[in-house]
Design a protein around this motif. Structure first.
Motif, PDB file in Angstrom:
ATOM      1  N   LYS A 261      -7.234  -5.048  -5.129  1.00 61.22           N
ATOM      2  CA  LYS A 261      -7.507  -5.294  -3.714  1.00 61.22           C
ATOM      3  C   LYS A 261      -7.209  -6.753  -3.415  1.00 61.22           C
ATOM      4  CE  LYS A 261     -11.267  -5.188  -0.298  1.00 61.22           C
ATOM      5  NZ  LYS A 261     -12.708  -4.871  -0.091  1.00 61.22           N
TER       6      LYS A 261
ATOM      7  N   VAL B 151       2.024   2.218  -3.603  1.00 69.08           N
ATOM      8  CA  VAL B 151       1.067   2.358  -4.687  1.00 69.08           C
ATOM      9  C   VAL B 151       1.183   3.696  -5.402  1.00 69.08           C
ATOM     10  CG1 VAL B 151      -1.379   2.516  -5.266  1.00 69.08           C
ATOM     11  CG2 VAL B 151      -0.570   0.687  -3.776  1.00 69.08           C
TER      12      VAL B 151
ATOM     13  N   PRO C 105       0.800  -1.236   0.000  1.00 75.15           N
ATOM     14  CA  PRO C 105       0.000   0.000   0.000  1.00 75.15           C
ATOM     15  C   PRO C 105       0.828   1.280   0.000  1.00 75.15           C
ATOM     16  CG  PRO C 105      -0.952  -1.603   1.491  1.00 75.15           C
ATOM     17  CD  PRO C 105       0.345  -2.190   1.023  1.00 75.15           C
TER      18      PRO C 105
ATOM     19  N   GLN D 166      -5.160  -2.535  -0.203  1.00 80.09           N
ATOM     20  CA  GLN D 166      -5.142  -1.964  -1.546  1.00 80.09           C
ATOM     21  C   GLN D 166      -3.705  -2.010  -2.053  1.00 80.09           C
ATOM     22  OE1 GLN D 166      -7.880  -1.006  -3.222  1.00 80.09           O
ATOM     23  NE2 GLN D 166      -9.200  -1.494  -1.467  1.00 80.09           N
TER      24      GLN D 166
ATOM     25  N   LYS E 274      -4.437  -0.854 -10.101  1.00 79.58           N
ATOM     26  CA  LYS E 274      -4.907  -0.879  -8.715  1.00 79.58           C
ATOM     27  C   LYS E 274      -5.704  -2.160  -8.471  1.00 79.58           C
ATOM     28  CE  LYS E 274      -3.153   3.169  -8.043  1.00 79.58           C
ATOM     29  NZ  LYS E 274      -2.534   3.305  -9.366  1.00 79.58           N
TER      30      LYS E 274
ATOM     31  N   SER F 168      -0.897  -2.280  -5.740  1.00 78.33           N
ATOM     32  CA  SER F 168      -0.707  -2.021  -7.165  1.00 78.33           C
ATOM     33  C   SER F 168      -0.016  -3.237  -7.752  1.00 78.33           C
ATOM     34  CB  SER F 168       0.153  -0.779  -7.364  1.00 78.33           C
ATOM     35  OG  SER F 168       0.267  -0.459  -8.738  1.00 78.33           O
TER      36      SER F 168
END
Length: 361
Positions: free
Chosen positions: A303, A294, A291, A344, A301, A346
């Motif tokens: 989750k 990112v 996170p 979250q 992106k 990347s």
């Protein structure tokens, strides 16, 4: 000259087509795998090569000579079966010599070949034991020695490791590889097990529903599958539906994820005309950034929806956009770096690590 040439071989049982014009050329000294799911026709093809089944069409040639009408015992083929097929009432020596007696070789020649074959598989000293006195791995060696004693031009193997536990399978794989390299054997190995194929094969053919799906080295088939079936059968794969656009000016193509608005990815190769297809990316090629990285990294992106620990690696289920699920895999030391469900992140991958499969699934 090819050790074995299979040309347009077909076979049906009643109305059911089992093999459809299969053509393969296997060179001398290859460790060649015929790979596919249950019912794909691979064992039938092996039996046709051995002469235990007759093809409806096509030819089988060994060292350039067509053998369609040659009986099994005269084809110069040795066979190692899935369940070893050792005679339980015979000793190791008698099992290894059985085929030699059928060939009516002299007693001295039989003893010499038996001794050489047992030495090759490191089973000298076990001549007077019976199969029930041997471990699974030892029985496997005896079955291979019996095939080697015939001094065959080609050895056929029908899932010979399927009855072994994981540790013993690894040991026997290593022994088979060493024997292949030392004796320069031509081996044709039928299995549904992708691990055996990836570990041992010099080349392999994937069959599905009697059709030849793809042919090549393990590396070629794993890294560049030509169809969704090949991608899924040989390992795990993310297959992402994409619409293919133009180049980005740096020699790479640009593709848009079909199910996600505005999400684009780079592809290493671009077809001659805009089209659609599937982008195959292996889980271990997915790069996952934490996170706090990112914002600086960019990328796609996602989750984290699940983390599964496997000891030497961890698997991640990732949700991109509203409905695209991607599997990532972190290997070795550090692995997840503390990532947890709900984070979250990347994600991305090198364009060269993805293969474009044109057309719809």
């Amino acid at each position: 000259m090819a050790a074995l040439t299979i040309s347009k071989v077909s076979k049906s049982f009643g109305p059911q087509s089992v093999l459809s014009e299969i053509s393969l050329e296997i060179s001398s000294g290859e460790f060649f795998f015929i790979l596919g799911p249950s019912g794909c026709g691979k064992s039938t093809l092996l039996r046709i090569i051995a002469g235990l089944e007759r093809a409806d069409g096509g030819t089988i040639a060994i060292d350039g000579a067509v053998v369609n009408s040659v009986p099994p015992q005269k084809r110069g083929i040795g066979m190692v079966f899935q369940h070893y097929a050792l005679w339980p009432h015979m000793t190791v020596a008698q099992n290894v010599r059985f085929g030699l007696e059928v060939q009516r070789l002299s007693q001295d020649e039989q003893r010499l070949r038996m001794s050489d074959a047992l030495e090759a598989v490191r089973m000298l000293g076990f001549e007077h034991r019976y199969p029930h006195e041997l471990s699974g791995g030892q029985q496997q060696r005896v079955a291979l020695a019996r095939a080697l004693a015939l001094q065959p031009r080609v050895i056929l193997m029908d899932e010979p490791l399927s009855n072994l536990d994981a540790r013993l399978r690894d040991e026997i794989r290593a022994e088979l590889l060493a024997l292949h390299r030392e004796l320069k054997l031509t081996i044709i190995y039928v299995t549904h097990d992708q691990e055996d194929a990836l570990a041992l094969a010099t080349r392999m053919a994937i069959l599905n529903a009697g059709q030849l799906v793809q042919l090549g080295t393990p590396q070629e088939l794993y890294r560049h599958p030509s169809s969704p079936f090949a991608a899924r059968f040989l390992g795990e794969a993310n297959l992402l539906a994409v619409a293919i656009g133009e180049t980005n000016g740096r020699g790479l193509g640009v593709a848009t994820l079909v199910d996600e608005v505005g999400i684009t990815v780079q592809i290493a190769t671009l077809p001659s005309a805009p089209s659609s297809g599937l982008l195959c990316v292996r889980p271990e090629s997915i790069q996952i950034y934490k996170p706090d990285q990112v914002a600086s990294i960019g990328g796609i992106k996602a989750k984290v929806t699940r983390v599964t620990y496997h000891g030497s690696y961890e698997d991640f289920e990732l949700l991109v956009g509203s409905s695209t699920h991607i599997k990532g895999r972190a290997m070795g030391a550090g692995r997840s770096n503390g990532l947890a469900t709900g984070d979250q992140v990347s994600i991305g991958w090198e364009p060269s690590e993805a293969t474009l499969i044109l057309g719809a699934e």
